[in-house]
Motif scaffolding. Structure first.
Motif, PDB file in Angstrom:
ATOM      1  N   ALA A 254       0.833  -1.209   0.000  1.00  0.00           N
ATOM      2  CA  ALA A 254       0.000   0.000   0.000  1.00  0.00           C
ATOM      3  C   ALA A 254       0.868   1.260   0.000  1.00  0.00           C
TER       4      ALA A 254
ATOM      5  N   TYR B 238       1.937   2.270  -3.407  1.00  0.00           N
ATOM      6  CA  TYR B 238       0.857   2.601  -4.341  1.00  0.00           C
ATOM      7  C   TYR B 238       1.131   3.837  -5.205  1.00  0.00           C
TER       8      TYR B 238
ATOM      9  N   GLU C 213       1.134   3.500  -9.158  1.00  0.00           N
ATOM     10  CA  GLU C 213       0.126   4.256  -9.921  1.00  0.00           C
ATOM     11  C   GLU C 213       0.791   5.149 -10.965  1.00  0.00           C
TER      12      GLU C 213
END
Length: 115
Positions: free
Chosen positions: A24, A27, A31
């Motif tokens: 996480a 991320y 992305e």
């Protein structure tokens, strides 16, 4: 090689809480298009996270890594991976679970800010 691949697949299917939390934290870079792999064979080892384009390996270490035998194994492993041209960064489970913002800041210093 098949045994390492089978082991890596098993590890990907059963991540630790710290590995899930670290995924996480990654991320924003994922992305932004930076490709990361989890539990990936590199030489004789299966590393926790690797960005091959940046030649960066991140290991998330549990308690066993902080005793004499674990420290010795990690040193040998790190030397090998560095000889292959990788930079190895280590975080403890406690770092990732207890201070994800600090882990994020360290990664910003290595990978560049994405916010």
């Amino acid at each position: 090689m098949t045994d390492k691949i089978t082991f890596a697949r098993s590890q990907r299917r059963n991540p630790t809480a710290a590995e899930q939390a670290f995924w996480a934290v990654l991320y924003p870079w994922r992305e932004a298009g930076m490709h990361w792999r989890r539990q990936t064979p590199v030489g004789p080892y299966v590393v926790d996270f690797v960005c091959k384009k940046r030649k960066l390996i991140v290991e998330i270490d549990g308690d066993s890594h902080y005793f004499d035998e674990g420290i010795r194994r990690d040193t040998v492993r790190t030397v090998f991976l560095e000889r292959w041209g990788f930079r190895v960064v280590r975080f403890s489970n406690a770092d990732v679970l207890g201070n994800p913002e600090g882990v994020f800041e360290v990664l910003c210093g290595i990978l560049g800010d994405v916010t």
